[in-house]
Design a protein around this motif. Structure first.
Motif, PDB file in Angstrom:
ATOM      1  N   LEU A 146       0.828  -1.204   0.000  1.00 29.49           N
ATOM      2  CA  LEU A 146       0.000   0.000   0.000  1.00 29.49           C
ATOM      3  C   LEU A 146       0.868   1.262   0.000  1.00 29.49           C
ATOM      4  N   TRP A 183      -4.736   3.028 -10.005  1.00 31.35           N
ATOM      5  CA  TRP A 183      -6.177   3.144  -9.825  1.00 31.35           C
ATOM      6  C   TRP A 183      -6.649   2.083  -8.826  1.00 31.35           C
ATOM      7  N   TRP A 184      -7.798   2.341  -8.266  1.00 27.20           N
ATOM      8  CA  TRP A 184      -8.342   1.494  -7.202  1.00 27.20           C
ATOM      9  C   TRP A 184      -9.713   0.975  -7.616  1.00 27.20           C
ATOM     10  N   ASP A 185      -9.954  -0.288  -7.320  1.00 28.52           N
ATOM     11  CA  ASP A 185     -11.271  -0.906  -7.487  1.00 28.52           C
ATOM     12  C   ASP A 185     -11.839  -1.199  -6.109  1.00 28.52           C
ATOM     13  N   GLY A 214     -11.314  -4.455  -1.965  1.00 26.80           N
ATOM     14  CA  GLY A 214     -10.616  -3.369  -2.632  1.00 26.80           C
ATOM     15  C   GLY A 214      -9.382  -3.910  -3.324  1.00 26.80           C
ATOM     16  N   ARG A 215      -9.063  -3.342  -4.469  1.00 33.34           N
ATOM     17  CA  ARG A 215      -7.877  -3.775  -5.195  1.00 33.34           C
ATOM     18  C   ARG A 215      -7.101  -2.564  -5.681  1.00 33.34           C
ATOM     19  N   MET A 216      -5.815  -2.539  -5.388  1.00 33.96           N
ATOM     20  CA  MET A 216      -4.927  -1.496  -5.865  1.00 33.96           C
ATOM     21  C   MET A 216      -4.242  -1.999  -7.139  1.00 33.96           C
ATOM     22  N   HIS A 246      -1.119  -5.800  -9.110  1.00 34.91           N
ATOM     23  CA  HIS A 246      -2.492  -5.676  -8.628  1.00 34.91           C
ATOM     24  C   HIS A 246      -2.575  -6.427  -7.298  1.00 34.91           C
TER      25      HIS A 246
END
Length: 406
Positions: A13, A29-31, A64-66, A81
């Motif tokens: 992170l 981007w973040w999901d 959440g996924r970075m 990812h």
């Protein structure tokens, strides 16, 4: 959470935050998603009440996924990812999970090294992590070479592909858009404007070596695939697709062989499909799939086949007919319906989805899954449950999920 897992999470992170603030050639981007799911489990005919699975359950999920891609120079790309997912079982009826455990497979593992998947397992809450992409890609004069964790899929079919044996997708209401990453070395070599050669090695506890050739001749697209899993399971496939007027047509066939007869022996799989867009906004996909490796009779014996027990072949039966339809209801609403029929046992699996765009890259999705099939049965008090219909062991599901990308 172990110290190793905690520091891994903090470092990942932190890397994302530093990269997004300090480097202009980094895309980050973040999901995010949050949802709830209601499940109704099939009950077993002839089984005592004390041994029945739970009749229903209610789950909550938050994930959440970075996603990070770093372009260090024109010819080099680094991607990662990393995701965290929390799931909590909010409520559940009394029951046993013996039937579901009996039908679970032990899928092949195509990751060489991985993080500890479970960070927290404190019933009813579970928190899991997944490093799903971690790769270096070099764009060279003789093709692209990618080393590390990446998605790999083969085939032209929309539902069941005879050559897609590396973590094949499960049946869904819509085509899957995100494939799980595997550890691999891959070389994509262009041989012309419409021709390419794809060579690779997937490594982990299990391994795959593969070669795929792709070309276009007139109106026909050809794809030939050869691969070997653990040097024991081999696949040779050939697929073509074309257009005939407004219709899209495709076919795939594959010969499957194994060096160990106890693992299900040799087989043949084939898929024929067509798609068409009607009335400008109704899209229809139809496919027939044949799988000679399918089990006849009691599907509880599915793990006797090495192809199925390792997750290399996903459908359990032999003959399938799938139909999927999607339509745009408005600029903000999209709907889809699907059904897959196991022609060998007569079971039908119904799926559907309704999606609402909320703007700012956010959507709200409603999905359902329901099986019209004979439920498992127990013939006498001392026997184990028999799964006579493949879809009869599927729980019915209703899910609502919110997701956004930023």
């Amino acid at each position: 959470m172990s110290n190793r897992a905690r520091w891994t999470t903090v470092c990942l992170l932190g890397l994302a935050g530093l990269a997004s603030n300090a480097l202009a050639d980094v895309d980050v981007w973040w999901d995010l998603s949050a949802g709830a799911e209601a499940l109704a489990y099939p009950q077993v005919e002839g089984l005592s009440d004390a041994s029945q699975p739970p009749t229903w359950a209610l789950d909550q999920t938050l994930s959440g996924r970075m996603n990070l891609v770093w372009y260090s120079e024109d010819s080099l790309e680094v991607g990662m990812h990393y995701g965290l997912a929390e799931q909590a079982r909010l409520a559940q009826a009394d029951g046993e999970d013996a039937l579901q455990q009996a039908l679970e497979t032990d899928p092949a593992n195509f990751r060489w090294r991985d993080l500890d998947a479970t960070l927290v397992d404190d019933d009813p809450v579970r928190i899991r992590q997944n490093l799903d992409r971690a790769y270096i890609r070099a764009y060279l004069g003789h093709g692209d070479i990618t080393l590390g964790r990446q998605p790999i899929s083969f085939g032209l079919a929309r539902v069941y592909s005879p050559v897609d044996v590396i973590l094949p997708s499960e049946l869904q209401a819509q085509e899957p858009t995100y494939r799980a990453g595997v550890d691999a070395l891959r070389w994509l070599l262009p041989l012309g404007a419409v021709t390419e050669l794809d060579l690779g090695w997937v490594f982990g506890d299990d391994s795959v070596v593969f070669a795929r050739g792709y070309t276009q001749i007139n109106s026909l697209t050809w794809e030939a695939t050869a691969l070997s899993v653990n040097q024991t399971h081999h696949v040779l496939g050939l697929g073509t697709q074309t257009a005939l007027g407004d219709w899209g047509l495709w076919q795939e066939m594959a010969l499957l062989s194994t060096d160990r007869d106890s693992d299900g022996g040799n087989g043949f799989r084939a898929t024929l499909g067509a798609d068409q867009q009607f009335l400008d906004d109704v899209y229809v996909v139809a496919e027939y799939h044949y799988n000679s490796l399918g089990v006849r009779g009691d599907y509880a014996d599915i793990n006797a086949s090495g192809w199925h027990s390792t997750g290399l072949v996903s459908p359990w039966g032999q003959h399938y007919l799938s139909l999927q339809t999607s339509k745009s209801l408005s600029p903000l609403w999209q709907a889809s319906l699907g059904q897959s029929v196991n022609l060998s046992d007569g079971g039908v699996l119904l799926t559907g989805a309704l999606s609402r765009s909320l703007g700012n890259n956010s959507t709200l999705d409603f999905t359902f899954l329901h099986a019209l099939a004979e439920r498992p049965v127990v013939r006498n008090a001392t026997s184990t449950p028999q799964a006579l219909d493949e879809y009869g062991v599927y729980p019915s599901q209703i899910q609502v999920n919110w997701s956004t990308v930023f």
